[in-house]
Motif scaffolding. Structure first.
Motif, PDB file in Angstrom:
ATOM      1  N   ASN A 579      -4.891   9.012  -0.183  1.00 38.80           N
ATOM      2  CA  ASN A 579      -5.395   8.409   1.053  1.00 38.80           C
ATOM      3  C   ASN A 579      -4.724   9.034   2.275  1.00 38.80           C
ATOM      4  O   ASN A 579      -5.382   9.343   3.277  1.00 38.80           O
ATOM      5  N   SER A 584      -9.797  10.444   0.648  1.00 35.14           N
ATOM      6  CA  SER A 584     -10.465   9.197   0.245  1.00 35.14           C
ATOM      7  C   SER A 584     -11.439   8.819   1.349  1.00 35.14           C
ATOM      8  O   SER A 584     -11.258   9.189   2.515  1.00 35.14           O
ATOM      9  N   ALA A 585     -12.447   8.074   0.975  1.00 34.21           N
ATOM     10  CA  ALA A 585     -13.484   7.701   1.948  1.00 34.21           C
ATOM     11  C   ALA A 585     -12.951   6.736   2.999  1.00 34.21           C
ATOM     12  O   ALA A 585     -13.322   6.795   4.168  1.00 34.21           O
ATOM     13  N   ASP A 586     -12.058   5.821   2.575  1.00 30.51           N
ATOM     14  CA  ASP A 586     -11.499   4.819   3.479  1.00 30.51           C
ATOM     15  C   ASP A 586      -9.991   4.793   3.262  1.00 30.51           C
ATOM     16  O   ASP A 586      -9.524   4.434   2.177  1.00 30.51           O
ATOM     17  N   PRO A 587      -9.183   5.161   4.255  1.00 25.88           N
ATOM     18  CA  PRO A 587      -7.736   5.285   4.039  1.00 25.88           C
ATOM     19  C   PRO A 587      -7.032   3.979   3.715  1.00 25.88           C
ATOM     20  O   PRO A 587      -5.899   4.007   3.217  1.00 25.88           O
ATOM     21  N   ILE A 588      -7.640   2.821   4.011  1.00 24.38           N
ATOM     22  CA  ILE A 588      -6.947   1.554   3.735  1.00 24.38           C
ATOM     23  C   ILE A 588      -7.355   0.946   2.399  1.00 24.38           C
ATOM     24  O   ILE A 588      -6.827  -0.096   2.014  1.00 24.38           O
ATOM     25  N   LYS A 589      -8.271   1.593   1.684  1.00 19.89           N
ATOM     26  CA  LYS A 589      -8.684   1.096   0.372  1.00 19.89           C
ATOM     27  C   LYS A 589      -8.197   2.057  -0.711  1.00 19.89           C
ATOM     28  O   LYS A 589      -8.378   3.260  -0.595  1.00 19.89           O
ATOM     29  N   LYS A 621      -1.310  -1.266  -0.730  1.00 23.11           N
ATOM     30  CA  LYS A 621      -2.487  -1.655   0.061  1.00 23.11           C
ATOM     31  C   LYS A 621      -2.042  -2.181   1.426  1.00 23.11           C
ATOM     32  O   LYS A 621      -2.578  -1.772   2.470  1.00 23.11           O
ATOM     33  N   GLN A 625      -2.732  -0.503   5.136  1.00 26.19           N
ATOM     34  CA  GLN A 625      -3.434  -1.317   6.142  1.00 26.19           C
ATOM     35  C   GLN A 625      -2.641  -1.375   7.441  1.00 26.19           C
ATOM     36  O   GLN A 625      -3.210  -1.275   8.530  1.00 26.19           O
ATOM     37  N   GLU A 630      -4.730  -2.016  10.747  1.00 28.40           N
ATOM     38  CA  GLU A 630      -5.453  -3.221  10.306  1.00 28.40           C
ATOM     39  C   GLU A 630      -4.441  -4.330  10.027  1.00 28.40           C
ATOM     40  O   GLU A 630      -4.158  -4.681   8.877  1.00 28.40           O
ATOM     41  N   SER A 779      -4.785  12.209   7.271  1.00 21.02           N
ATOM     42  CA  SER A 779      -5.604  11.058   7.667  1.00 21.02           C
ATOM     43  C   SER A 779      -4.952  10.293   8.821  1.00 21.02           C
ATOM     44  O   SER A 779      -5.643   9.749   9.684  1.00 21.02           O
ATOM     45  N   HIS A 783      -6.320   9.708  12.581  1.00 26.77           N
ATOM     46  CA  HIS A 783      -6.351   8.339  13.105  1.00 26.77           C
ATOM     47  C   HIS A 783      -5.755   8.280  14.511  1.00 26.77           C
ATOM     48  O   HIS A 783      -6.337   7.666  15.432  1.00 26.77           O
TER      49      HIS A 783
END
Length: 789
Positions: A579, A584-589, A621, A625, A630, A779, A783
């Motif tokens: 990530n 990865s498609a979504d760095p927080i998942k 996780k 986040q 997030e 990533s 961001h």
């Protein structure tokens, strides 16, 4: 240095590939890879031109013909030219004083389809005694020590010295005499051709004859030196042995060879020796040669465990349990069974099996230990230890090999990671007290090491824990036991030393522990060491691209050795790394190449043994986040993970960072929601970090300074915030935490942005990007650029 290998023999998982990659990463040397294929016409022509001392245009027609006959295989070309010279088709003319050749004769020359057949035909033209010597040499492989030929020549039936006959082969360029002294085939294809001289129908008998001759004429010193060679030859002909005593003696010899190979960390050859020997025993031997049968089956099962072949191992263990008539006859097999259950993640059955054995040995544990009982055991153990100085502990009597300590050592880790965690301190206290009352053994190092883990992680006695960690290492040196090196190093540098020493200093020790563990066959703790190493590396800002390559190497080893439970614990680390790398498609998942967090969490939460895995998933996780802004999601994840301290209390990188980021999350939310709701979390985090910074300033002071800066920001104390951010950035850089230097710069940038000092904020965000770039977190770079630049 020039090295060569066949590409079809060295794959991505080969140790050579890993070693070359390590050299590339270290940048200590430049590596140039050259791919060599068969010779083309131009190369063959240059070879002939140089060899015959003629201009290339003169040799071009011969080069075309040689290429046509040999396909450009370098060995084939060499042997073909040699045969042309032997047959007079290529000759030196005294009249013209230059090389000449017979094109028609060469064109008509019949040639075998392969280089092996071609060389075999050449060998057949040599004298019979040379044939015989070549067959013997080929039976040993590509190289053989001259001593072995001398032993075989002690047979009164042999009329010609093997070494003398091989000297003829040396003069023909088929073999070379090398240091040893030994004889080596000049090419493995030449060895294959020589081996073909032995008719297929008698090869088994030929090997048996060589093996019997070596066994009969070898001295004790020869047998010790050439045991593997003798057993290998006998095993190749074992199918022809009919005498039961000879079979049993060979089984014993094969077992000895297997144990010797195991001790050298040659686990595959060890298993080969043992498995072949196992095929030589019959049912009646369980009565006539009981000790041999148990030793063979146990040794096979132990080696199969190391290699991860649990299915075959289980069959051998079942046979032992079936034939055993006493507890003593089952102990060794029970130990291997418990090891395998732990490796496969079945810790419940592993613990229950071990506890049943311990009860039979007189060590009884409660089925459900209460917190009060645990506290009483810890107090009683502490009381006994408080009367002993470190010098007195080091001078404790040495105990004889103790089966109780073996099984206690075995389940210490399982009780720590499984769902029977109240048993863990009881097991450790029992190990310590047995060591004090009966004397220390190699397993005592693990007992004292884990006691240090309890003191550091669960009781907060960092000085005491550090003391017992060092004591475990001192006792290990006293026993000089490589078998426990990996375990003790993992406990000390994975759980204890970080509370006092710079965390980066533990990484070489953990990496070394992996190597030693694999060398001695402690695959469980070798892979635990790999997990601890990668987790430590991730938290200290080790370059992510390099780290992920190492993670994949260790991941493959975990699967190869069937250490599945460790592999699962390591999965969230690998996905978090991906990530950060931007893969990865979504760095927080935690969803991508390595895992899908929903599936893994669902399966883990339904399994009572997987509390640690759940805690690890939620930790990474929450970390991601927070890093990606997030904060509400991060707070919700942290709230779900309240049991993390129970599972990872002694694991500094996770425990410390959980408290650190929980505090940062609360501070971020308090600026929006108000201080009251998050006050307890903030105060707890800052108070705890202050304690840790006093004992491990290298690891924690910059974290404390960032918390203080964020708190000052919350309170509106601009001057204190400015100073706090500056100190946090400075200390993180000095202590080589590039990831947390980046974080401090980013938080400072957000502070200045809210203070409307845009130029200062911009400069800090640029510096943060630079740090994240050095870490490899592309990533995060994206961001920051997207949010602030």
């Amino acid at each position: 240095l020039v090295g060569c290998y066949r590409s079809n023999e060295v794959g991505p998982e080969h140790s050579l590939t890993a070693h070359l990659e390590e050299i590339r990463r270290s940048r200590r040397a430049d590596i140039t890879t050259i791919c060599i294929s068969n010779l083309d016409k131009k190369s063959v022509n240059y070879l002939l031109s140089d060899l015959l001392r003629l201009l290339p245009r003169r040799t071009e027609s011969l080069a075309s013909l040689v290429l046509q006959k040999t396909g450009g295989n370098a060995l084939f070309v060499e042997q073909f030219l040699s045969s042309l010279h032997d047959e007079g088709l290529l000759r030196f003319s005294l009249m013209t004083r230059q090389w000449e050749w017979d094109m028609d004769g060469i064109l008509a020359r019949d040639i075998e389809d392969t280089v092996v057949e071609f060389v075999r035909a050449k060998l057949l033209r040599l004298a019979p005694e040379v044939h015989e010597a070549l067959k013997i040499a080929a039976a040993f492989g590509t190289q053989c020590h001259e001593d072995l030929f001398n032993i075989i020549d002690k047979d009164p039936c042999r009329l010609v010295r093997t070494a003398s006959a091989l000297d003829v082969a040396v003069s023909e360029g088929l073999m070379a005499k090398v240091e040893g002294p030994a004889y080596r085939f000049t090419h493995d294809q030449v060895q294959s051709a020589a081996y073909l001289l032995i008719p297929r129908s008698i090869r088994e008998a030929f090997h048996l004859q060589i093996g019997r001759s070596l066994l009969k004429h070898s001295s004790d010193e020869d047998m010790d030196k050439y045991l593997f060679v003798v057993v290998d030859q006998l095993h190749r002909g074992a199918g022809l042995i009919t005498d039961r005593d000879e079979k049993a003696n060979l089984a014993q010899l094969g077992l000895l060879a297997g144990k010797k190979a195991y001790a050298c960390s040659a686990f595959l050859p060890a298993l080969s020796f043992m498995s072949t020997s196992l095929g030589l025993v019959v049912d009646d031997d369980w009565d006539r040669r009981r000790s041999l049968c148990f030793d063979l089956y146990n040794s096979c099962a132990e080696t199969e465990f190391v290699l991860g072949d649990f299915e075959t191992m289980k069959r051998h263990l079942d046979r032992i349990f079936q034939m055993a008539q006493s507890l003593q006859e089952t102990l060794r097999a029970s130990y291997t069974l418990v090891q395998s259950l732990i490796a496969q993640g079945d810790t419940m059955n592993a613990i229950d099996t071990a506890l049943a054995v311990l009860e039979s040995l007189g060590e009884v544990f409660p089925s459900d230990a209460s917190k009060m009982l645990v506290q009483q055991e810890l107090i009683a153990t502490h009381k006994i230890l408080s009367t002993k100085t470190e010098a007195e502990l080091l001078q404790l009597n040495v105990a004889e090999e103790d089966d109780k300590m073996k099984f206690l050592n075995l389940i210490s880790t399982a009780t720590y990671t499984g769902n029977k965690q109240t048993l863990f301190p009881l097991v450790v206290c029992r190990m310590v007290r047995l060591s004090l009352s009966h004397g220390v053994c190699a397993e005592s190092t693990v007992g004292f090491g884990f006691y240090g883990v309890i003191l550091c992680g669960h009781l907060g006695d960092l000085d005491g824990g550090y003391r017992f960690g060092r004591l475990a290492i001192s006792i290990l040196k006293k026993f000089q036991s490589r078998n426990f090196h990996c375990r003790v190093q993992c406990l000390n540098y994975g759980f204890i030393a970080n509370w006092r020493e710079p965390i980066q200093s533990s990484m070489p020790h953990l990496k070394r522990a992996v190597d030693v563990g694999l060398t001695v066959g402690d695959t469980e703790y070798a892979m635990v060491g790999a997990h601890l190493y990668t987790g430590t590396a991730l938290c200290v800002g080790y370059p992510l691209d390099t780290l992920y390559k190492e993670m994949k190497l260790y991941s493959n080893q975990m699967m190869e050795y069937k250490q599945q439970y460790i592999w699962y614990y390591n999965v969230p680390l690998r996905q978090a790394t991906l990530n950060l790398l931007g893969r990865s498609a979504d760095p927080i998942k935690l969803v991508g190449e390595e895992m899908d967090e929903d599936n893994l969490l669902h399966n883990a939460e339904e399994n009572p043994n997987q509390g640690l895995l759940v805690a690890v998933i939620y930790f990474y996780k929450m970390w991601l986040q927070y890093l990606f802004g997030e904060h509400d999601l991060a707070a919700a994840t942290a709230k779900k993970n309240k049991s993390i301290v129970t599972h990872v209390a002694a694991r500094f990188p996770v425990h410390c960072n959980h408290i650190f980021f929980e505090g940062l999350i609360a501070l971020a939310l308090a600026r929006r929601d108000g201080k009251i709701e998050h006050k307890d979390t903030i105060e707890k985090a800052m108070a705890q970090m202050k304690i840790w910074a006093s004992t491990a300033p290298w690891n924690c002071q910059h974290k404390l300074e960032l918390l203080k800066a964020e708190y000052a920001y919350l309170e509106g104390d601009v001057d204190a915030a400015v100073l706090g951010y500056e100190i946090a950035v400075k200390l993180a850089a000095e202590h080589r935490f590039v990831n947390e230097e980046a974080l401090a710069l980013e938080r400072a940038g957000i502070f200045y942005l809210n203070e409307h000092e845009h130029a200062t904020a911009h400069g800090l965000f640029v510096r943060a990007c630079d740090c994240y770039e050095r870490w490899g977190a592309s990533s995060k770079v994206s961001h920051i650029k997207r949010q602030y630049l």
